[in-house]
Design an enzyme around this catalytic site. Structure first.
Site, mmCIF file in Angstrom:
data_model
loop_
_atom_site.group_PDB
_atom_site.id
_atom_site.type_symbol
_atom_site.label_atom_id
_atom_site.label_comp_id
_atom_site.label_asym_id
_atom_site.label_seq_id
_atom_site.Cartn_x
_atom_site.Cartn_y
_atom_site.Cartn_z
ATOM 1 N N CYS A 198 0.811 -1.223 0.000
ATOM 2 C CA CYS A 198 0.000 0.000 0.000
ATOM 3 C C CYS A 198 0.840 1.268 0.000
ATOM 4 C CB CYS A 198 -0.919 0.001 1.211
ATOM 5 S SG CYS A 198 -1.704 -1.580 1.474
ATOM 6 N N HIS A 330 -3.474 7.840 5.388
ATOM 7 C CA HIS A 330 -3.560 6.491 4.821
ATOM 8 C C HIS A 330 -5.007 6.014 5.006
ATOM 9 C CE1 HIS A 330 -2.096 2.930 3.035
ATOM 10 N NE2 HIS A 330 -2.356 2.172 4.077
ATOM 11 N N GLU A 341 -2.807 5.394 13.091
ATOM 12 C CA GLU A 341 -2.401 6.575 12.334
ATOM 13 C C GLU A 341 -2.709 7.855 13.115
ATOM 14 O OE1 GLU A 341 -4.049 6.823 8.397
ATOM 15 O OE2 GLU A 341 -2.653 8.416 7.823
ATOM 16 N N LYS A 362 -9.826 7.625 0.587
ATOM 17 C CA LYS A 362 -10.165 6.228 0.259
ATOM 18 C C LYS A 362 -11.657 5.978 0.422
ATOM 19 C CE LYS A 362 -5.752 3.901 1.190
ATOM 20 N NZ LYS A 362 -4.892 5.006 1.692
ATOM 21 N N HIS A 367 -9.382 1.835 -1.832
ATOM 22 C CA HIS A 367 -7.957 1.633 -1.582
ATOM 23 C C HIS A 367 -7.335 1.051 -2.845
ATOM 24 C CE1 HIS A 367 -4.171 0.818 0.075
ATOM 25 N NE2 HIS A 367 -4.500 0.403 1.284
ATOM 26 N N PHE A 426 1.286 -2.848 4.571
ATOM 27 C CA PHE A 426 1.518 -4.175 5.137
ATOM 28 C C PHE A 426 3.014 -4.470 4.993
ATOM 29 C CE2 PHE A 426 -2.803 -6.545 4.630
ATOM 30 C CZ PHE A 426 -3.279 -5.852 5.723
#
Lengths: 438, 88
Positions: A198, A330, A341, A362, A367, A426
């Site tokens: 990501c 994010h 976050e 998003k 995403h 990830f």
């Protein structure tokens, strides 16, 4: 030991506390002479995503807070437990490419080329002659030609065929999009692909920025692309049980997971004097970049790792905390990411976090995994250029663990001088970019 | 049948937690057994494969799931229900 920076600035001891690597500090430590580093500006942008087939339609959707998430539509979708996504339903490659090109371009390459053509057209650049030798392309993608893998595995495993098309490999390889962009425009300098899940696009754009800044190239096309919305792509994500079945609601207490999207974003990063000399339109200046690794867990995020990338980007940019007005989060809409976050941002900014806007787009474009940072950079440019902050839509219930101003549901007019774009992948890989108004 | 399901689940969880099946008591919570969120998702997958059932579980809102993961006893009961529904 507190690593909360003091009012307005980032004293050296805070950087040490935050664990910013020594080279990053030394590179930005002496702001009066930044080691011969050159300024980098964005002179072109392009995109295709579920909100629109170009930048203007995407920004219009951001302003309206429109949601691009719909019922998925592709082969075998009925066998999925997750059936929503920000899919580009009206994609007709025949509109843009000839038969031979379609045979050779996976969807992620098609999306990339469309976005790259828009970006280059806007920049007004031509790469014939010497400029082509000083120009390159770095793109992010996580899955590369996943549709091609999916279709051909189906052919050989499910349908029992013993022959596949000769272009399967050049079509599915992760660097296919970067290579076709280099061929399309004659970019003969550095060209490669970054795959950090990501964070792929942010890593790609950060490296492109560093190359232009350091003098390794004068122009870099950068951004990223993803086309993972096919049966195998979504089925793999289902397994992790982090996907929402109904909506993407970042930072909302009732959020229940992420929703995938697809598309691409590509930008022209150009050395400032080069752009100025030709009277180019400057969309924004890229001023900082930092990356960090959590070195902790393959899926669970770390607030400390995220914070080090956030603080690192601000330091690299030579900005003060109070100059950052907006962060494109994010903001995946998972329970774990959003609270981690928010904790990272709150700790990095201290009391300045109270005057900061942070939204997750998003909620609108989904995403895009390896392409997500690229599409999200558009919201950063919109904030700087147009003074419009894209909202976090789908926001329904406040979450005390996400206590920042997440610009809920409606876009907001606000003048901001500098912004950040966060990406936390990830694998614990974090990449944050800082932009400033041109 | 019920005891059989219990034993099979205990074996799955014990393998995941690297424990002896006897240590997997009905009262034990996943946390007490050292199973983190990813381990839980993996265990649920193994349970689905073992019993050919679909477990409704979203890692983002485990408390809202019909599949109660409070402890081994609730997990076993939930699997028994899903197996009965499948066979029903």
């Amino acid at each position: 030991m507190s690593n909360t920076p003091k009012a307005g600035g980032l004293p050296a001891e805070a950087l040490v506390d935050a664990g910013i690597a020594a080279p990053a500090v030394s590179a930005a430590g002496d702001l009066s002479s930044r080691g011969g580093l050159r300024r980098v500006v964005i002179t072109g942008a392009g995109t295709i995503n579920a909100l629109g087939h170009d930048v203007s339609s995407t920004l219009e959707a951001f302003r309206e807070g429109r949601c691009g998430i719909t019922q998925l539509d592709f082969r075998d979708v009925e066998r999925l437990s997750i059936q929503i996504g920000a899919q580009i339903h009206d994609w007709t490659p025949e509109t843009y490419f000839n038969r031979q090109q379609i045979l050779l371009y996976d969807k992620f390459t098609q999306f990339t080329l469309l976005a790259a053509k828009q970006a280059v057209a806007e920049s007004g650049l031509h790469f014939e002659g010497a400029l082509g030798l000083r120009a390159g392309v770095i793109l992010g993608t996580a899955g590369g030609g996943l549709n091609t893998w999916d279709e051909n595995y189906r052919a050989v495993y499910e349908e029992g065929k013993n022959r596949v098309h000769p272009f399967v490999v050049p079509k599915l390889m992760n660097n296919a999009a970067a290579s076709h962009v280099s061929m399309e425009f004659g970019l003969r300098g550095p060209a490669f692909t970054v795959a950090t899940a990501c964070a792929s696009s942010n890593h790609a754009m950060g490296l492109a920025f560093q190359m232009v800044r350091a003098g390794a190239a004068d122009v870099m096309l950068s951004g990223g692309s993803e086309a993972m919305l096919c049966f195998g792509g979504v089925k793999a994500w289902e397994g992790l049980r982090v996907m929402s079945k109904d909506a993407c609601r970042p930072f909302s207490a009732n959020r229940n997971g992420m929703v995938q999207g697809e598309g691409a974003g590509v930008f022209v990063f150009e050395e400032y004097e080069h752009a100025r000399a030709r009277g180019a339109q400057i969309l924004a200046e890229v001023v900082g970049f930092a990356m960090s690794s959590d070195a902790q867990d393959i899926v669970m995020p770390s607030a400390q790792g995220a914070e080090r990338a956030i603080t690192g980007a601000i330091v690299d940019a030579g900005l003060n905390l109070d100059q950052i007005g907006y962060i494109n989060a994010h903001g995946t809409g998972t329970a774990a990411n959003d609270k981690t976050e928010c904790a990272a941002v709150a700790h990095a900014f201290g009391h300045h976090a109270d005057r900061l806007m942070m939204s997750s787009t998003k909620s609108m474009h989904g995403h895009l995994i390896g392409g997500t940072g690229a599409v999200e950079l558009l919201a950063c440019i919109m904030a700087l250029r147009d003074g419009v902050i894209a909202p976090t839509i789908g926001y329904q219930e406040p979450d005390p663990e996400c206590g920042l101003d997440v610009v809920p549901n409606e876009a907001r007019e606000a003048r901001v001088d500098a912004v950040l774009s966060n990406a936390f992948a990830f694998g614990g890989l974090n990449a944050v970019i800082a932009l400033r108004r041109a | 049948m019920t005891d059989d399901i219990r034993q099979r689940i205990r074996s799955i969880i014990a393998e995941q937690a690297m424990l002896d099946p006897d240590q997997v008591t009905d009262e034990a919570t996943p946390q007490q057994l050292g199973i983190d969120s990813l381990g839980l998702v993996e265990s649920i997958f193994a349970i689905e494969e073992e019993f050919d059932i679909t477990v409704p579980f979203n890692a983002n809102e485990p408390e809202k799931s019909d599949f109660d993961i409070s402890n081994m006893g609730t997990i076993i009961a939930a699997v028994q229900r899903l197996v009965a529904e499948k066979d029903g």
